[in-house]
Scaffold this motif. Structure first.
Motif, short mmCIF file in Angstrom:
data_model
loop_
_atom_site.label_atom_id
_atom_site.label_comp_id
_atom_site.label_asym_id
_atom_site.label_seq_id
_atom_site.Cartn_x
_atom_site.Cartn_y
_atom_site.Cartn_z
N SER A 164 -8.85 3.87 -3.81
CA SER A 164 -8.82 4.85 -2.56
C SER A 164 -7.64 4.98 -1.76
O SER A 164 -6.83 3.87 -1.65
N ARG A 179 -10.94 -0.69 -8.05
CA ARG A 179 -11.25 0.19 -7.03
C ARG A 179 -10.31 0.92 -6.25
O ARG A 179 -9.33 0.11 -5.84
N LYS A 219 0.86 -1.23 -0.02
CA LYS A 219 -0.16 -0.05 0.01
C LYS A 219 0.85 1.21 0.01
O LYS A 219 0.75 2.17 -0.95
N ASP A 259 -7.46 5.19 1.32
CA ASP A 259 -7.62 4.51 2.72
C ASP A 259 -7.82 3.00 2.79
O ASP A 259 -8.10 2.54 3.82
N CYS A 260 -7.66 2.52 1.80
CA CYS A 260 -7.76 0.87 1.60
C CYS A 260 -6.38 0.02 1.74
O CYS A 260 -5.55 0.48 1.33
N ASN A 261 -6.52 -1.20 2.09
CA ASN A 261 -5.59 -2.29 1.94
C ASN A 261 -5.51 -2.85 0.76
O ASN A 261 -6.52 -3.55 0.06
N ASN A 289 -5.93 -5.75 -1.98
CA ASN A 289 -6.64 -7.16 -1.75
C ASN A 289 -7.00 -7.47 -3.54
O ASN A 289 -8.17 -7.20 -3.61
N CYS A 321 -7.48 -0.91 -4.23
CA CYS A 321 -8.17 -1.77 -3.29
C CYS A 321 -8.27 -3.15 -3.83
O CYS A 321 -8.13 -4.23 -2.93
#
Length: 155
Positions: free
Chosen positions: A33, A31, A6, A35-37, A39, A18
């Motif tokens: 952002s 997707r 990240k 703020d995401c991890n 995956n 994300c």
């Protein structure tokens, strides 16, 4: 590993990846952002068609340096991550799943056809298959490669 990935994606692209879904036609649907991890699945390393000009661009060279820092050659992150992240973020319309797009090339690798379907080959083992099936099914390939598809002098 996710936190380190990240951080690298964020540093290179000022966002994070994300997840990668697929459109109906097989194109990537990422997707994004900050703020995401991460995956997401990866582009399979056994077969992909790549536009090298895209990966040689200044942005992608920056990504490569950030991904492999502090060393030039390391395996914390592999080549699959290196070729998956850039198009997912910058050109998702140019990256797509071949089967979903109607291309069924039947590339067999590690027991999976086109990286999708577990399909054992018979006889079991590539070398046995090559010397029994490919000889008749693909004579040009067999004749060109038969000398290099043996181990320790045995076929």
């Amino acid at each position: 590993r996710d936190a380190a990935l990240k951080e690298r994606i964020q540093q290179a692209y000022n966002t994070s990846l994300c997840f990668i879904g697929l459109e109906e036609n097989g194109a990537f649907r990422p997707r994004l952002s900050p703020d995401c991890n991460p995956n997401f699945g990866l582009v399979h390393g056994f077969f992909h068609i790549t536009n090298l000009d895209f990966y040689r661009s200044e942005q992608q060279m920056k990504w490569s340096k950030i991904l492999t820092a502090p060393y030039h050659f390391q395996r914390q992150f592999d080549d699959q991550i290196a070729v998956t992240v850039p198009p997912a973020i910058l050109a998702p319309h140019r990256a797509w799943d071949m089967r979903r797009a109607g291309l069924n090339l039947s590339v067999w690798h590690n027991g999976e056809m086109d990286g999708k379907v577990k399909e054992p080959i018979k006889p079991r083992g590539y070398k046995k298959w090559f010397h029994t099936v490919a000889k008749d099914y693909w004579p040009e390939g067999y004749n060109a490669c038969k000398r290099v598809t043996h181990h320790a002098g045995r076929r």
